[in-house]
Design a protein around this motif. Structure first.
Motif, short mmCIF file in Angstrom:
data_model
loop_
_atom_site.label_atom_id
_atom_site.label_comp_id
_atom_site.label_asym_id
_atom_site.label_seq_id
_atom_site.Cartn_x
_atom_site.Cartn_y
_atom_site.Cartn_z
N GLN A 197 69.54 53.60 56.14
CA GLN A 197 69.59 54.38 57.54
C GLN A 197 69.63 55.94 57.49
OE1 GLN A 197 74.48 54.35 56.50
NE2 GLN A 197 74.77 56.15 58.24
N ASN A 198 69.39 55.59 56.18
CA ASN A 198 68.71 57.61 55.92
C ASN A 198 67.29 58.13 55.19
OD1 ASN A 198 71.13 58.77 56.49
ND2 ASN A 198 72.48 57.67 54.86
N THR A 199 66.64 58.66 55.16
CA THR A 199 65.43 59.03 53.95
C THR A 199 65.40 60.74 53.58
OG1 THR A 199 64.28 60.23 56.57
CG2 THR A 199 64.34 57.91 56.58
N ASN A 200 64.46 61.13 53.04
CA ASN A 200 64.77 61.88 52.57
C ASN A 200 63.91 63.11 53.15
OD1 ASN A 200 64.24 64.10 50.09
ND2 ASN A 200 63.91 62.75 48.70
N ASP A 201 63.94 64.13 53.71
CA ASP A 201 63.80 65.06 54.22
C ASP A 201 62.87 66.06 53.36
OD1 ASP A 201 62.97 63.81 57.18
OD2 ASP A 201 65.58 64.13 57.95
N ASN A 223 60.20 57.53 47.59
CA ASN A 223 60.47 59.09 47.59
C ASN A 223 61.24 59.14 49.03
OD1 ASN A 223 59.58 59.81 45.22
ND2 ASN A 223 57.67 59.21 46.34
N ILE A 224 60.72 58.47 49.99
CA ILE A 224 61.36 58.75 51.61
C ILE A 224 62.35 57.39 51.93
CG2 ILE A 224 60.26 58.61 54.26
CD1 ILE A 224 57.31 58.66 52.84
N ILE A 225 62.35 56.64 51.87
CA ILE A 225 63.58 55.80 51.91
C ILE A 225 65.06 55.77 51.32
CG2 ILE A 225 64.48 53.48 52.26
CD1 ILE A 225 61.64 53.33 53.71
N ILE A 226 65.92 56.08 51.72
CA ILE A 226 67.15 56.27 50.50
C ILE A 226 68.20 55.05 51.17
CG2 ILE A 226 69.45 57.70 49.48
CD1 ILE A 226 68.00 59.92 51.36
N TYR A 227 68.14 54.44 49.99
CA TYR A 227 68.94 53.18 50.14
C TYR A 227 70.10 53.20 49.27
CZ TYR A 227 64.62 50.47 50.61
OH TYR A 227 63.12 50.30 51.49
N GLN A 261 59.19 67.03 53.55
CA GLN A 261 59.05 69.03 54.25
C GLN A 261 58.04 69.32 52.88
OE1 GLN A 261 59.14 70.63 56.81
NE2 GLN A 261 60.90 69.53 57.58
N LYS A 262 58.47 68.99 51.66
CA LYS A 262 57.82 69.57 50.47
C LYS A 262 56.66 68.45 50.92
CE LYS A 262 58.52 70.68 46.07
NZ LYS A 262 59.34 70.58 43.71
N ARG A 263 56.50 67.17 50.60
CA ARG A 263 55.19 67.09 49.98
C ARG A 263 53.80 66.48 51.46
NH1 ARG A 263 50.92 64.78 48.76
NH2 ARG A 263 50.17 62.46 48.11
N TYR A 264 54.90 66.65 53.01
CA TYR A 264 53.58 66.40 54.18
C TYR A 264 54.10 67.99 54.61
CZ TYR A 264 54.00 61.64 51.82
OH TYR A 264 53.49 60.92 50.89
N LYS A 265 55.17 68.50 54.78
CA LYS A 265 55.39 69.79 55.83
C LYS A 265 55.21 68.92 57.19
CE LYS A 265 54.64 73.51 52.85
NZ LYS A 265 54.23 72.53 50.87
N ASN A 266 56.61 68.12 56.56
CA ASN A 266 56.85 67.59 58.02
C ASN A 266 58.03 66.72 57.85
OD1 ASN A 266 56.23 66.50 61.20
ND2 ASN A 266 54.19 65.94 60.79
N THR A 267 58.42 65.77 58.70
CA THR A 267 60.28 65.11 59.07
C THR A 267 59.06 64.00 58.77
OG1 THR A 267 59.52 64.42 61.57
CG2 THR A 267 60.82 66.59 60.54
N CYS A 268 60.38 63.23 57.89
CA CYS A 268 60.51 61.62 57.30
C CYS A 268 60.26 60.62 58.72
CB CYS A 268 61.35 61.32 56.76
SG CYS A 268 61.37 62.35 55.03
N ASP A 269 60.65 61.33 59.86
CA ASP A 269 59.93 60.77 61.22
C ASP A 269 59.35 60.49 61.45
OD1 ASP A 269 61.70 59.22 63.82
OD2 ASP A 269 60.44 60.82 64.91
N ASP A 270 58.43 61.56 61.61
CA ASP A 270 57.17 62.32 61.98
C ASP A 270 56.32 61.07 60.86
OD1 ASP A 270 56.77 62.56 64.33
OD2 ASP A 270 57.34 64.95 63.24
#
Length: 350
Positions: free
Chosen positions: A141-145, A74-78, A149-158
């Protein structure tokens, strides 16, 4: 009505989890608890306290697998055609560090980290999750922000930073135990340094330059370093009393300026069969005399960090000299400590 209550409960639970994740920085509470339990288990095992370690390790492994699977799915975009390792591929590898047979051979445990990739470029901002010394690494390279935001109310970086914190929770109590073990050693080494400052031969700026250069690898170590067993001297000045029998009457015994070109001193105990400190230096002496050469060259022996005796040759005229370490009497210990710190810091900055 029942459906509405169920939806309301689910919504409330979701908001509560999200708030907890943001405010308490605990996006993976189950993993965080399992890591804390593993930390307790590792400490108890080290203290030989009976514990069902296998159950604790299995629970941690399961929570680790769930968290890694969520990150992968769900978070890392491969990339669509991605054929490399994903985070879930390393779950078993990570857990193997904590098997009983591995623990007996492993002095420390690996960390889990999230950071910008060492291979990143300005046009390709890759990130990586690593275990230990980078032997197990997942780059992306990318994450599913949108999901974060929907699941954790936060950025994927955090969220990924919090994942690393939750995994590494297992090291906290082990680190405290390590610190407790280090305190007696630190106290002992502090005593060693105090003895070094108070008992060793005085050293000038040029001596410290040579000392820190020779000891540079030792001083760069990340652990606490005791003082060297040996002192080194370079262009070290001294005032001595020299006797040259071939000199004119009244000039045979004179004060002389001595320069130790190179020297070494075992400030705690001599390596040969005597119980006091000892050392040796190559020296030149200067003293104004009418008949013999003003300059003599020779060898200087040091004892007990305070006293020195030596022999010289002035173009065929032999001399003998003695001295006390006069610099020691006037040396300010705080200034000496600051000089040491300055030299070491300069070395470490190189």
């Amino acid at each position: 009505m029942k459906l509405a209550l169920i939806l309301l409960c689910c919504f409330t639970s979701s908001v509560s989890f999200a708030d907890s994740c943001v405010e308490q920085k605990n996006c993976f509470p189950n993993l965080n608890k399992a890591s804390a339990d593993l930390s307790d288990a590792l400490v108890k095992m080290e203290q030989n306290i009976p514990i069902d370690y296998d159950v604790t390790l299995k629970s941690w492994h399961n929570e680790l697998a769930r968290a890694f699977e969520e990150v992968d799915n769900n978070i890392i975009i491969y990339p669509i055609d991605y054929q490399g390792y994903k985070l879930t591929n390393f779950t078993d590898n990570f857990s193997q560090y904590f098997n009983l047979d591995t623990i007996s051979r492993t002095p420390s445990y690996p960390s889990f980290s999230y950071r910008k990739s060492l291979h990143a470029t300005p046009s390709n901002s890759n990130y990586e999750l690593t275990i230990g010394n980078n032997s197990d690494r997942v780059e992306f390279q990318n994450t599913n922000d949108t999901f974060c935001q929907k699941r954790y109310k936060n950025t994927c970086d955090d969220v990924l930073k919090d994942l690393a914190l939750s995994v590494n929770t297992y090291k906290i109590k082990n680190a405290i135990v390590t610190i407790d073990k280090m305190l007696p050693l630190l106290k002992f080494q502090n005593t060693q340094w105090a003895n070094f400052y108070n008992k060793s031969r005085s050293q000038t700026f040029t001596d410290l330059m040579l000392q820190t250069y020779i000891d540079k690898d030792k001083l760069r170590q990340s652990n606490f370093v005791p003082p060297s067993e040996k002192q080194y001297f370079f262009l070290h000045p001294n005032i001595v009393i020299e006797n040259v029998n071939d000199a004119l009457d009244g000039q045979q015994t004179n004060e002389a300026l001595a320069i130790e070109w190179l020297g070494i001193n075992w400030w705690q105990k001599c390596p040969i069969a005597i119980s006091v400190a000892c050392g040796v230096s190559v020296v030149s002496l200067y003293s104004d005399r009418s008949v013999v050469n003003d300059v003599g060259h020779g060898v200087m022996l040091h004892f007990a960090n305070k006293y020195s005796i030596g022999v010289t040759n002035h173009d065929g005229s032999n001399g003998i000299f003695i001295t006390a370490d006069l610099l020691k009497a006037f040396e300010n210990q705080n200034e000496r400590l600051q000089t040491w710190k300055t030299k070491v810091n300069t070395l470490l900055d190189q």
